[in-house]
Scaffold this active site. Structure first.
Site, mmCIF file in Angstrom:
data_model
loop_
_atom_site.group_PDB
_atom_site.id
_atom_site.type_symbol
_atom_site.label_atom_id
_atom_site.label_comp_id
_atom_site.label_asym_id
_atom_site.label_seq_id
_atom_site.Cartn_x
_atom_site.Cartn_y
_atom_site.Cartn_z
ATOM 1 N N SER A 63 53.221 20.590 8.891
ATOM 2 C CA SER A 63 53.514 19.686 7.733
ATOM 3 C C SER A 63 52.149 19.228 7.218
ATOM 4 O O SER A 63 50.997 19.553 7.964
ATOM 5 C CB SER A 63 54.002 18.275 8.420
ATOM 6 O OG SER A 63 53.187 17.735 9.120
ATOM 7 N N HIS A 72 35.153 42.917 36.676
ATOM 8 C CA HIS A 72 34.245 41.944 36.587
ATOM 9 C C HIS A 72 32.809 42.010 36.906
ATOM 10 O O HIS A 72 32.506 42.756 37.839
ATOM 11 C CB HIS A 72 34.982 40.524 37.558
ATOM 12 C CG HIS A 72 34.380 39.238 37.422
ATOM 13 N ND1 HIS A 72 33.795 38.787 36.058
ATOM 14 C CD2 HIS A 72 33.955 38.016 38.381
ATOM 15 C CE1 HIS A 72 33.297 37.363 36.390
ATOM 16 N NE2 HIS A 72 33.518 37.103 37.655
ATOM 17 N N VAL A 109 45.325 39.701 42.462
ATOM 18 C CA VAL A 109 45.165 39.423 40.982
ATOM 19 C C VAL A 109 45.295 40.516 40.012
ATOM 20 O O VAL A 109 46.254 40.602 39.410
ATOM 21 C CB VAL A 109 44.128 38.424 40.654
ATOM 22 C CG1 VAL A 109 44.241 37.713 39.247
ATOM 23 C CG2 VAL A 109 44.030 37.326 41.564
ATOM 24 N N GLN A 110 44.335 41.255 39.929
ATOM 25 C CA GLN A 110 44.286 42.606 39.101
ATOM 26 C C GLN A 110 45.097 43.683 39.693
ATOM 27 O O GLN A 110 45.378 44.559 38.893
ATOM 28 C CB GLN A 110 42.979 42.913 38.438
ATOM 29 C CG GLN A 110 42.207 41.741 37.523
ATOM 30 C CD GLN A 110 42.869 42.102 36.100
ATOM 31 O OE1 GLN A 110 43.328 43.094 35.915
ATOM 32 N NE2 GLN A 110 42.815 40.950 35.227
ATOM 33 N N ASP A 152 35.712 37.978 44.019
ATOM 34 C CA ASP A 152 34.409 38.246 44.292
ATOM 35 C C ASP A 152 33.725 37.876 45.613
ATOM 36 O O ASP A 152 32.877 38.691 46.086
ATOM 37 C CB ASP A 152 33.569 37.208 43.384
ATOM 38 C CG ASP A 152 33.939 37.316 41.790
ATOM 39 O OD1 ASP A 152 34.208 38.657 41.556
ATOM 40 O OD2 ASP A 152 34.243 36.399 41.018
ATOM 41 N N ALA A 153 34.508 36.871 46.302
ATOM 42 C CA ALA A 153 34.126 36.735 47.537
ATOM 43 C C ALA A 153 34.724 37.876 48.469
ATOM 44 O O ALA A 153 33.886 38.246 49.444
ATOM 45 C CB ALA A 153 34.715 35.493 48.135
ATOM 46 N N GLN A 172 34.592 41.043 47.634
ATOM 47 C CA GLN A 172 34.033 42.059 47.433
ATOM 48 C C GLN A 172 32.750 42.032 48.178
ATOM 49 O O GLN A 172 32.182 42.941 49.015
ATOM 50 C CB GLN A 172 33.446 42.111 46.145
ATOM 51 C CG GLN A 172 34.659 42.692 45.016
ATOM 52 C CD GLN A 172 34.267 42.733 43.621
ATOM 53 O OE1 GLN A 172 32.950 42.836 43.313
ATOM 54 N NE2 GLN A 172 35.288 42.885 42.740
ATOM 55 N N TYR A 207 44.786 44.137 46.272
ATOM 56 C CA TYR A 207 46.074 44.144 45.534
ATOM 57 C C TYR A 207 46.624 42.609 45.366
ATOM 58 O O TYR A 207 47.592 42.287 46.004
ATOM 59 C CB TYR A 207 46.975 44.990 46.463
ATOM 60 C CG TYR A 207 48.652 45.392 45.714
ATOM 61 C CD1 TYR A 207 47.987 46.654 44.922
ATOM 62 C CD2 TYR A 207 49.578 44.555 45.927
ATOM 63 C CE1 TYR A 207 49.278 47.203 44.039
ATOM 64 C CE2 TYR A 207 50.633 45.368 45.172
ATOM 65 C CZ TYR A 207 50.423 46.288 44.233
ATOM 66 O OH TYR A 207 51.633 46.906 43.647
#
Length: 348
Positions: free
Chosen positions: A270, A124, A40-41, A100-101, A103, A38
């Site tokens: 421009s 990921h 980042v994603q 990742d770490a 996991q 719980y």
């Protein structure tokens, strides 16, 4: 699947019109989705799934900041929020959304709960692609699938609440049940994807690591710093240097690119800006392409993955990370940015 032509290359994508939310709910009506992680994603995907009507639970360690965050977000201990082991036991689909770490560290705890017929879900491709380095080797009798939103969990949630979707890739590493395809597409729709495009675990991690170190984060910070420093060295004030380097890009020009493409953004600037951009963009491409080629080679050889594993496994990783982020935060360009953001007018 819809066939879309991308500049002469045809790809098959899955849209929400051809795979509507009602179909996704039907596919997963007997499933319990256990979100492990719980950080980042996790929050964005879990909350979107819950709001979309799926049976979702969250697995976290008690007495942790993330447990408290989950409670604050409305997950109820003993009902929809459990210790990691219990959530894994209850779940038929385990969304493995730790870092990742994380996991790698938790894999021995998770693996016994991956019984026949379950699905192991990633966002990921790192753990599976570099399995010789991570030790993450799933049992042969489960589905192994991936949905990778093309943005942060925060963006995924914000866009969901705005009624929009964040595009995602999907992949199937292992189809033990014959249902992996419908499971992964249903989950992709459920988490709030705009559309889904197919990839592999390896292609996802190669493109993701290249993008993070390149145009999405590393290269853009390097370009920001270089231009800001040149302007400051030539007598421009911090406010002027920051506005010309960052503020105009993020607040004005990038929204135009997102809306209709780079050519449309050029057309709405421009003629002087157009001429300069057209004269200089190939020089920047030619200067930076060798760096990107070196970067991709490092990713493909596994060197970037090993660096991440080695650094993230050190006991003082968090302290070292905070020090590096502090250095970035306290650099003049981003101190100037903090002041500029304070001066943005409030929305009416």
């Amino acid at each position: 699947m819809a066939k879309i032509n991308f500049g002469g290359v045809t790809e098959e994508v899955v849209t929400r019109s051809e795979f509507p939310l009602e179909k996704a709910r039907e596919v997963l009506k007997d499933e319990t989705i256990a979100v492990i992680g719980y950080g980042v994603q996790g929050p964005g995907q879990a909350l979107n799934l819950k709001d979309n009507g799926f049976n979702v639970i969250v697995g976290q360690r008690k007495n942790s900041k993330t447990w408290d965050k989950a409670v604050a977000d409305g997950w109820v201990p003993g009902e929809t929020l459990f210790e990691i082991e219990e959530a894994c036991e209850r779940g038929t689909i385990i969304q493995y959304l730790l870092s990742d770490a994380g996991q790698i560290t938790l894999w021995p705890t998770i693996k016994p709960y991956l019984t026949a017929g379950k699905a192991l879900y990633f966002s990921h491709g790192f753990g599976i692609t570099y399995k010789e380095r991570t030790g993450i080797v799933p049992p042969a009798d489960i589905d192994v699938i991936l949905i990778a939103p093309k943005g942060s969990g925060t963006s995924l949630r914000r866009m969901f609440l705005e009624g929009r979707g964040l595009n995602s890739s999907y992949a199937i590493f292992q189809d033990a049940t014959g249902r992996a395809k419908e499971r992964v597409v249903a989950l992709g729709i459920g988490v709030g994807s705009g559309y889904l495009f197919e990839t592999t675990f390896k292609r996802e991690v190669y493109s993701d690591l290249t993008g993070e170190r390149g145009s999405l984060m590393g290269a853009i910070q390097g370009i920001f710093a270089a231009q800001y420093e040149v302007l400051r060295a030539n007598g421009h004030t911090p406010s002027e240097a920051f506005n010309e380097t960052v503020e105009e890009l993020t607040q004005s020009l990038m929204p135009l690119v997102a809306e209709n493409g780079m050519d449309w953004m050029y057309a709405n600037c421009s003629t002087t800006a157009q001429r300069g951009a057209l004269d200089w963009w190939k020089k920047f491409r030619d200067a930076s392409k060798p760096v990107f080629e070196e970067l991709y080679k490092e990713v493909a050889q596994g060197n970037e993955a090993q660096k991440s594993i080695d650094s993230n496994s050190k006991s003082d990783y968090r302290e070292r990370l905070e020090q590096e982020l502090k250095e970035l935060r306290e650099s003049e360009i981003w101190r100037a940015g903090a002041e500029v953001r304070k001066l943005r007018p409030e929305r009416a």
